[in-house]
Design a protein around this motif. Structure first.
Motif, PDB file in Angstrom:
ATOM      1  N   UNK A 179      -2.843  11.955  -5.742  1.00 52.29           N
ATOM      2  CA  UNK A 179      -1.927  11.468  -4.716  1.00 52.29           C
ATOM      3  C   UNK A 179      -1.914  12.434  -3.551  1.00 52.29           C
ATOM      4  N   UNK A 180      -2.149  11.916  -2.358  1.00 53.16           N
ATOM      5  CA  UNK A 180      -2.117  12.740  -1.156  1.00 53.16           C
ATOM      6  C   UNK A 180      -0.666  13.040  -0.803  1.00 53.16           C
ATOM      7  N   UNK A 181      -0.265  14.288  -0.907  1.00 53.15           N
ATOM      8  CA  UNK A 181       1.145  14.634  -0.693  1.00 53.15           C
ATOM      9  C   UNK A 181       1.558  14.518   0.765  1.00 53.15           C
ATOM     10  N   UNK A 182       0.572  14.361   1.669  1.00 48.37           N
ATOM     11  CA  UNK A 182       0.903  14.112   3.078  1.00 48.37           C
ATOM     12  C   UNK A 182       1.131  12.635   3.325  1.00 48.37           C
ATOM     13  N   UNK A 183       0.860  11.811   2.327  1.00 47.69           N
ATOM     14  CA  UNK A 183       0.979  10.366   2.495  1.00 47.69           C
ATOM     15  C   UNK A 183       1.582   9.767   1.234  1.00 47.69           C
ATOM     16  N   UNK A 184       2.821  10.184   0.934  1.00 49.22           N
ATOM     17  CA  UNK A 184       3.505   9.716  -0.267  1.00 49.22           C
ATOM     18  C   UNK A 184       3.806   8.226  -0.167  1.00 49.22           C
ATOM     19  N   UNK A 185       3.854   7.524  -1.300  1.00 53.47           N
ATOM     20  CA  UNK A 185       4.105   6.081  -1.258  1.00 53.47           C
ATOM     21  C   UNK A 185       5.458   5.757  -0.647  1.00 53.47           C
ATOM     22  N   UNK A 186       5.483   4.655   0.149  1.00 56.53           N
ATOM     23  CA  UNK A 186       6.709   4.192   0.792  1.00 56.53           C
ATOM     24  C   UNK A 186       6.958   2.756   0.340  1.00 56.53           C
ATOM     25  N   UNK A 187       7.738   2.547  -0.727  1.00 54.96           N
ATOM     26  CA  UNK A 187       7.931   1.201  -1.267  1.00 54.96           C
ATOM     27  C   UNK A 187       8.614   0.259  -0.286  1.00 54.96           C
ATOM     28  N   UNK A 188       9.489   0.771   0.596  1.00 56.98           N
ATOM     29  CA  UNK A 188      10.160  -0.089   1.574  1.00 56.98           C
ATOM     30  C   UNK A 188       9.149  -0.634   2.576  1.00 56.98           C
ATOM     31  N   UNK A 189       8.292   0.257   3.097  1.00 58.23           N
ATOM     32  CA  UNK A 189       7.266  -0.185   4.042  1.00 58.23           C
ATOM     33  C   UNK A 189       6.292  -1.155   3.389  1.00 58.23           C
ATOM     34  N   UNK A 190       5.932  -0.886   2.132  1.00 59.54           N
ATOM     35  CA  UNK A 190       5.025  -1.796   1.420  1.00 59.54           C
ATOM     36  C   UNK A 190       5.648  -3.179   1.259  1.00 59.54           C
ATOM     37  N   UNK A 191       6.939  -3.206   0.968  1.00 60.72           N
ATOM     38  CA  UNK A 191       7.639  -4.478   0.795  1.00 60.72           C
ATOM     39  C   UNK A 191       7.708  -5.250   2.113  1.00 60.72           C
ATOM     40  N   UNK A 192       8.014  -4.543   3.200  1.00 58.35           N
ATOM     41  CA  UNK A 192       8.072  -5.188   4.513  1.00 58.35           C
ATOM     42  C   UNK A 192       6.707  -5.733   4.919  1.00 58.35           C
ATOM     43  N   UNK A 193       5.646  -4.988   4.628  1.00 57.51           N
ATOM     44  CA  UNK A 193       4.301  -5.448   4.948  1.00 57.51           C
ATOM     45  C   UNK A 193       3.966  -6.714   4.172  1.00 57.51           C
ATOM     46  N   UNK A 194       4.379  -6.753   2.897  1.00 56.89           N
ATOM     47  CA  UNK A 194       4.144  -7.951   2.099  1.00 56.89           C
ATOM     48  C   UNK A 194       4.899  -9.163   2.647  1.00 56.89           C
ATOM     49  N   UNK A 195       6.148  -8.942   3.096  1.00 53.73           N
ATOM     50  CA  UNK A 195       6.940 -10.030   3.676  1.00 53.73           C
ATOM     51  C   UNK A 195       6.314 -10.521   4.976  1.00 53.73           C
ATOM     52  N   UNK A 196       5.787  -9.586   5.786  1.00 52.40           N
ATOM     53  CA  UNK A 196       5.147  -9.981   7.038  1.00 52.40           C
ATOM     54  C   UNK A 196       3.925 -10.858   6.783  1.00 52.40           C
ATOM     55  N   UNK A 197       3.140 -10.497   5.786  1.00 57.69           N
ATOM     56  CA  UNK A 197       1.963 -11.303   5.434  1.00 57.69           C
ATOM     57  C   UNK A 197       2.386 -12.690   4.969  1.00 57.69           C
ATOM     58  N   UNK A 198       3.454 -12.771   4.206  1.00 51.69           N
ATOM     59  CA  UNK A 198       3.942 -14.055   3.702  1.00 51.69           C
ATOM     60  C   UNK A 198       4.438 -14.929   4.855  1.00 51.69           C
ATOM     61  N   UNK A 199       5.133 -14.307   5.822  1.00 47.98           N
ATOM     62  CA  UNK A 199       5.618 -15.056   6.992  1.00 47.98           C
ATOM     63  C   UNK A 199       4.449 -15.602   7.800  1.00 47.98           C
ATOM     64  N   UNK A 200       3.402 -14.788   8.007  1.00 44.46           N
ATOM     65  CA  UNK A 200       2.223 -15.244   8.742  1.00 44.46           C
ATOM     66  C   UNK A 200       1.547 -16.409   8.030  1.00 44.46           C
ATOM     67  N   UNK A 201       1.504 -16.345   6.709  1.00 43.08           N
ATOM     68  CA  UNK A 201       0.914 -17.428   5.928  1.00 43.08           C
ATOM     69  C   UNK A 201       1.723 -18.717   6.076  1.00 43.08           C
ATOM     70  N   UNK A 202       3.057 -18.604   6.049  1.00 42.23           N
ATOM     71  CA  UNK A 202       3.915 -19.773   6.206  1.00 42.23           C
ATOM     72  C   UNK A 202       3.797 -20.367   7.604  1.00 42.23           C
TER      73      UNK A 202
END
Length: 221
Positions: A179-202
């Motif tokens: 795991x790159x400690x300069x780029x720790x996982x961001x679950x909130x950003x990942x969730x928002x990105x997933x929602x954005x993709x779903x909105x574009x699909x809809x």
């Protein structure tokens, strides 16, 4: 009692290469002062002198910057290194030979009743700024990385990093890729990105539906 006090001092010499003399350790190590203050406060707490116990813990907090609730149960040879900002909650249970660094929080989530703070087993290490929250268990010999937020049980002999905390090493074996400690996982950003993709699909499906209805209307004219 004197044996326990000497053991606390010896622990600092074992853990901190900067320790030079007994006088220096006794007079200048705030982590040691906080532990001794807690032992006194905890003794009154067990005898149900709750106000006196809290008063002692608050005085200790004022002088050391380390807040330990008098109800917390602490084992032998706890080492608090550069302890400013350390918080240990009322129902915490800490085993033997545990190391805590500055800014560590062993707290609750605000939702539990009864046992609502962590249990830290023997030989565990919790690094700078880590937050261990809720009635969870950090297993024996485990390590929590700096700045991690741990909300679930940690098995014995594991290394946890990230927000939320993820096990990267268990029993000496890697659980996931480095795991790159300069780029720790961001679950909130990942969730928002997933929602954005779903909105574009809809949106795309809606546009295709409208085009289909438009063609159908014109073909009937």
């Amino acid at each position: 009692m004197f044996r326990v006090l000497k053991e606390d001092i010896d622990t600092i010499f074992e853990q901190d290469p900067a320790a030079r003399s007994y006088l220096e350790v006794i007079l200048t190590y705030s982590g040691l002062h906080a532990i001794w203050g807690h032992r006194l406060a905890h003794g009154f707490y067990k005898r149900k002198f709750f106000f006196l116990a809290r008063l002692i813990s608050q005085i200790s907090r004022f002088f050391t910057g380390i807040e330990i609730h008098p109800g917390a149960q602490i084992g032998r040879r706890l080492f608090i290194d550069h302890g400013m900002g350390v918080v240990i909650g009322e129902t915490c249970e800490i085993g033997d030979n545990v190391t805590l660094y500055q800014g560590v929080t062993l707290g609750g989530t605000g939702k539990e009743k009864g046992k609502r703070h962590p249990t830290v087993k023997d030989n565990a290490l919790i690094a700078t700024g880590a937050k261990v929250l809720g009635s969870i268990t950090v297993g024996e010999g485990s390590k929590i990385g700096a700045g991690s937020v741990v909300l679930k049980d940690v098995p014995a002999d594991s290394t946890v990093v990230g927000i939320p905390g993820r096990i990267v090493i268990q029993a000496g074996k890697k659980v996931q890729k480095d795991l790159n400690h300069c780029d720790l996982p961001d679950p909130v950003a990942d969730r928002l990105l997933g929602m954005e993709k779903e909105i574009q699909k809809l949106k795309k499906e809606l546009e295709e539906t409208k085009k289909g209805e438009y063609r159908h209307d014109h073909s009937t004219l």
